[in-house]
Design a protein around this motif. Sequence first.
Motif, PDB file in Angstrom:
ATOM      1  N   LEU A   3       0.831  -1.280  -0.061  1.00 36.48           N
ATOM      2  CA  LEU A   3      -0.059  -0.043  -0.120  1.00 36.48           C
ATOM      3  C   LEU A   3       0.859   1.277   0.075  1.00 36.48           C
ATOM      4  O   LEU A   3       1.839   1.342   0.763  1.00 36.48           O
ATOM      5  CB  LEU A   3      -1.065  -0.083   1.295  1.00 36.48           C
ATOM      6  N   LYS A   4       0.658   2.209  -1.063  1.00 34.62           N
ATOM      7  CA  LYS A   4       1.316   3.492  -0.992  1.00 34.62           C
ATOM      8  C   LYS A   4       0.397   4.554  -0.951  1.00 34.62           C
ATOM      9  O   LYS A   4      -0.783   4.436  -1.639  1.00 34.62           O
ATOM     10  CB  LYS A   4       2.172   3.434  -2.409  1.00 34.62           C
ATOM     11  N   ILE A   5       0.603   5.426  -0.137  1.00 37.08           N
ATOM     12  CA  ILE A   5      -0.188   6.824   0.013  1.00 37.08           C
ATOM     13  C   ILE A   5       0.766   7.833  -0.617  1.00 37.08           C
ATOM     14  O   ILE A   5       1.900   8.115  -0.273  1.00 37.08           O
ATOM     15  CB  ILE A   5      -0.801   7.075   1.481  1.00 37.08           C
ATOM     16  N   CYS A   6       0.296   8.694  -1.411  1.00 41.85           N
ATOM     17  CA  CYS A   6       1.008   9.482  -2.313  1.00 41.85           C
ATOM     18  C   CYS A   6       0.533  10.913  -1.870  1.00 41.85           C
ATOM     19  O   CYS A   6      -0.524  11.146  -1.379  1.00 41.85           O
ATOM     20  CB  CYS A   6       1.002   9.362  -3.610  1.00 41.85           C
ATOM     21  N   GLY A   7       1.393  12.113  -2.150  1.00 41.10           N
ATOM     22  CA  GLY A   7       0.800  13.436  -1.999  1.00 41.10           C
ATOM     23  C   GLY A   7       0.732  13.856  -0.523  1.00 41.10           C
ATOM     24  O   GLY A   7       0.154  14.932  -0.272  1.00 41.10           O
ATOM     25  N   MET A   8       1.900  13.571   0.254  1.00 42.68           N
ATOM     26  CA  MET A   8       2.021  13.989   1.549  1.00 42.68           C
ATOM     27  C   MET A   8       2.688  15.418   1.580  1.00 42.68           C
ATOM     28  O   MET A   8       3.549  15.727   0.785  1.00 42.68           O
ATOM     29  CB  MET A   8       2.751  12.984   2.429  1.00 42.68           C
ATOM     30  N   LYS A   9       2.478  16.325   2.413  1.00 44.98           N
ATOM     31  CA  LYS A   9       2.805  17.635   2.435  1.00 44.98           C
ATOM     32  C   LYS A   9       3.127  18.260   3.858  1.00 44.98           C
ATOM     33  O   LYS A   9       4.113  19.128   3.959  1.00 44.98           O
ATOM     34  CB  LYS A   9       1.900  18.437   1.711  1.00 44.98           C
ATOM     35  N   TYR A  24       4.900   2.334   1.430  1.00 44.49           N
ATOM     36  CA  TYR A  24       5.346   3.523   0.765  1.00 44.49           C
ATOM     37  C   TYR A  24       4.556   4.765   0.922  1.00 44.49           C
ATOM     38  O   TYR A  24       3.316   4.961   1.089  1.00 44.49           O
ATOM     39  CB  TYR A  24       5.269   3.147  -0.949  1.00 44.49           C
ATOM     40  N   MET A  25       5.269   5.785   1.019  1.00 41.59           N
ATOM     41  CA  MET A  25       4.744   7.176   1.206  1.00 41.59           C
ATOM     42  C   MET A  25       5.279   7.955   0.225  1.00 41.59           C
ATOM     43  O   MET A  25       6.608   8.120   0.003  1.00 41.59           O
ATOM     44  CB  MET A  25       5.334   7.676   2.673  1.00 41.59           C
ATOM     45  N   GLY A  26       4.375   8.912  -0.584  1.00 45.99           N
ATOM     46  CA  GLY A  26       4.949   9.591  -1.811  1.00 45.99           C
ATOM     47  C   GLY A  26       5.114  11.139  -1.446  1.00 45.99           C
ATOM     48  O   GLY A  26       4.012  11.646  -1.001  1.00 45.99           O
ATOM     49  N   PHE A  27       6.021  11.830  -2.018  1.00 48.10           N
ATOM     50  CA  PHE A  27       6.198  13.186  -1.881  1.00 48.10           C
ATOM     51  C   PHE A  27       6.311  13.824  -3.269  1.00 48.10           C
ATOM     52  O   PHE A  27       7.278  13.472  -4.187  1.00 48.10           O
ATOM     53  CB  PHE A  27       7.496  13.643  -1.022  1.00 48.10           C
ATOM     54  N   ILE A  28       5.580  14.810  -3.652  1.00 52.42           N
ATOM     55  CA  ILE A  28       5.474  14.855  -5.013  1.00 52.42           C
ATOM     56  C   ILE A  28       6.571  16.406  -5.245  1.00 52.42           C
ATOM     57  O   ILE A  28       6.249  17.276  -4.598  1.00 52.42           O
ATOM     58  CB  ILE A  28       4.247  15.506  -5.479  1.00 52.42           C
ATOM     59  N   PHE A  29       7.234  16.415  -6.016  1.00 49.17           N
ATOM     60  CA  PHE A  29       8.581  17.315  -6.271  1.00 49.17           C
ATOM     61  C   PHE A  29       8.367  17.830  -7.510  1.00 49.17           C
ATOM     62  O   PHE A  29       9.171  18.763  -8.099  1.00 49.17           O
ATOM     63  CB  PHE A  29       9.950  16.681  -6.225  1.00 49.17           C
ATOM     64  N   TRP A  30       7.222  17.943  -8.103  1.00 55.07           N
ATOM     65  CA  TRP A  30       6.647  18.771  -9.312  1.00 55.07           C
ATOM     66  C   TRP A  30       5.825  20.093  -8.829  1.00 55.07           C
ATOM     67  O   TRP A  30       4.958  20.024  -8.316  1.00 55.07           O
ATOM     68  CB  TRP A  30       5.898  17.912 -10.281  1.00 55.07           C
TER      69      TRP A  30
END
Length: 210
Positions: A3-9, A24-30
């Motif tokens: 399980l991945k959770i994305c877009g953490m801030k 997984y934990m996702g961090f958006i660098f865009w």
Amino acid sequence: MKLKICGMKYPENILEVGALLPDYMGFIFWEKSARYFNGEIPELIETIKKVGVFVNQSQEEILEKVAKYNLQAVQLHGHESVDFLSDLKKQLPKKIEIIKVFSADENFDFEIIKPFEAVCDYFMFDTKGKLPGGNGTTFDWTILKKYNSKKPFFLSGGIGIQELKAIEEISKKNLPIYAVDINSKFEIEPGLKNKNLFSNFKRKFDVANF
């Protein structure tokens, strides 16, 4: 299934969600994303893999973020070529996972993914929309019956609690689904996740018959 959770801030929210142990934990660098991350990642339990999400960004920027944030995976959401991934793979530490994302709709041609098999660890299929990701809608998962690769993949795009039953069903089709990627269906606002909603989802996810 992972399980991945994305877009953490936000640091406090990152710790709250991290305490529930996603894989997984996702961090958006865009920078154009409403979930763009430019802060400090608090210390997480070491079993959680930190993923950097990039869209058509330079290898230099990707490598800089990998080093700065001690990332364990990079997720490429743009039009990165096979040569780009091949070069990047040579420069990244061997333990860093590469996830190549493809935007899917009912007309998606799975032949286009074939050349990427040798240069990434996983594919990800997300819903084709106005944005490179985070559009909040699912695509027609029946197209996955045309999947003709043994490469494991992440399933993404508008996934919430309501989709768990459909994920259970599709997991029985002998498809190499490695992980489920969630984001917008769990948000209070872009980048801020509802801890209780995620906790409820993860509890059901953990006991599901995948």
